[in-house]
Motif scaffolding. Structure first.
Motif, mmCIF file in Angstrom:
data_model
loop_
_atom_site.group_PDB
_atom_site.id
_atom_site.type_symbol
_atom_site.label_atom_id
_atom_site.label_comp_id
_atom_site.label_asym_id
_atom_site.label_seq_id
_atom_site.Cartn_x
_atom_site.Cartn_y
_atom_site.Cartn_z
ATOM 1 N N SER A 22 31.448 4.045 33.523
ATOM 2 C CA SER A 22 30.390 4.564 34.411
ATOM 3 C C SER A 22 29.920 5.943 34.420
ATOM 4 O O SER A 22 28.748 6.460 34.976
ATOM 5 C CB SER A 22 30.441 4.218 35.993
ATOM 6 O OG SER A 22 31.645 4.698 36.335
ATOM 7 N N ALA A 23 30.943 6.769 33.960
ATOM 8 C CA ALA A 23 30.543 8.265 34.012
ATOM 9 C C ALA A 23 30.393 9.060 32.507
ATOM 10 O O ALA A 23 30.683 9.947 32.324
ATOM 11 C CB ALA A 23 31.789 8.914 34.675
ATOM 12 N N ALA B 235 30.883 12.679 31.500
ATOM 13 C CA ALA B 235 32.251 13.049 30.805
ATOM 14 C C ALA B 235 32.470 12.807 29.359
ATOM 15 O O ALA B 235 33.360 13.148 28.630
ATOM 16 C CB ALA B 235 33.313 12.042 31.522
ATOM 17 N N HIS B 236 31.467 12.014 28.597
ATOM 18 C CA HIS B 236 31.702 11.816 27.238
ATOM 19 C C HIS B 236 30.342 12.097 26.418
ATOM 20 O O HIS B 236 29.355 12.210 27.099
ATOM 21 C CB HIS B 236 31.934 10.192 27.052
ATOM 22 C CG HIS B 236 33.025 9.850 27.667
ATOM 23 N ND1 HIS B 236 34.450 10.056 27.651
ATOM 24 C CD2 HIS B 236 33.136 9.009 29.049
ATOM 25 C CE1 HIS B 236 35.320 9.619 28.431
ATOM 26 N NE2 HIS B 236 34.600 8.852 29.402
ATOM 27 N N ASP B 237 30.300 12.345 25.216
ATOM 28 C CA ASP B 237 29.146 12.502 24.419
ATOM 29 C C ASP B 237 28.676 11.161 23.990
ATOM 30 O O ASP B 237 27.059 11.289 23.974
ATOM 31 C CB ASP B 237 29.641 13.192 22.884
ATOM 32 C CG ASP B 237 30.242 14.541 23.225
ATOM 33 O OD1 ASP B 237 29.976 15.279 24.077
ATOM 34 O OD2 ASP B 237 31.186 14.874 22.352
ATOM 35 N N SER B 238 29.256 10.117 23.870
ATOM 36 C CA SER B 238 28.339 8.841 23.655
ATOM 37 C C SER B 238 29.234 7.706 24.711
ATOM 38 O O SER B 238 30.328 7.862 25.397
ATOM 39 C CB SER B 238 28.829 8.443 22.332
ATOM 40 O OG SER B 238 30.046 8.367 21.939
ATOM 41 N N VAL C 118 35.695 4.185 36.746
ATOM 42 C CA VAL C 118 35.531 2.841 36.762
ATOM 43 C C VAL C 118 34.442 2.389 35.707
ATOM 44 O O VAL C 118 33.411 3.167 35.164
ATOM 45 C CB VAL C 118 34.680 2.504 38.102
ATOM 46 C CG1 VAL C 118 34.486 1.041 38.224
ATOM 47 C CG2 VAL C 118 35.698 2.784 39.220
ATOM 48 N N ALA C 119 34.712 1.184 34.969
ATOM 49 C CA ALA C 119 34.026 0.567 33.971
ATOM 50 C C ALA C 119 33.006 -0.306 34.598
ATOM 51 O O ALA C 119 33.345 -1.052 35.325
ATOM 52 C CB ALA C 119 34.633 0.056 32.822
ATOM 53 N N GLU C 120 31.701 -0.538 34.331
ATOM 54 C CA GLU C 120 30.760 -1.278 34.896
ATOM 55 C C GLU C 120 30.386 -2.225 33.788
ATOM 56 O O GLU C 120 30.468 -1.888 32.606
ATOM 57 C CB GLU C 120 29.572 -0.575 35.333
ATOM 58 C CG GLU C 120 28.986 0.449 34.508
ATOM 59 C CD GLU C 120 27.777 1.146 35.363
ATOM 60 O OE1 GLU C 120 27.223 1.861 34.454
ATOM 61 O OE2 GLU C 120 28.205 1.554 36.209
#
Length: 59
Positions: free
Chosen positions: A9-10, A14-17, A32-34
């Motif tokens: 979710s972020a 927080a990440h490039d991809s 959290v993963a959505e």
């Protein structure tokens, strides 16, 4: 039916991809993963019954 594949979710912050996972949390940052896929239909759709019957009739 929803897909089992989830995305962090972020991932924009927080990440490039996008980071995809099958678990409930991101393996890299712990957020959290959505769910990645929307529901195929909305049960409260007032015109859904007519749309589905028209689709069956056109088959």
């Amino acid at each position: 039916m929803k897909s089992d594949i989830r995305v962090c979710s972020a991932w924009r912050e927080a990440h490039d991809s996008p980071v995809y996972t099958l678990s409930d949390s991101c393996p890299d940052c712990g957020a959290v993963a959505e769910n990645t896929a929307p529901a195929p239909f909305n049960p409260s759709d007032p015109h859904g019954e007519y749309r589905r019957s028209l689709k069956r009739r056109n088959r």
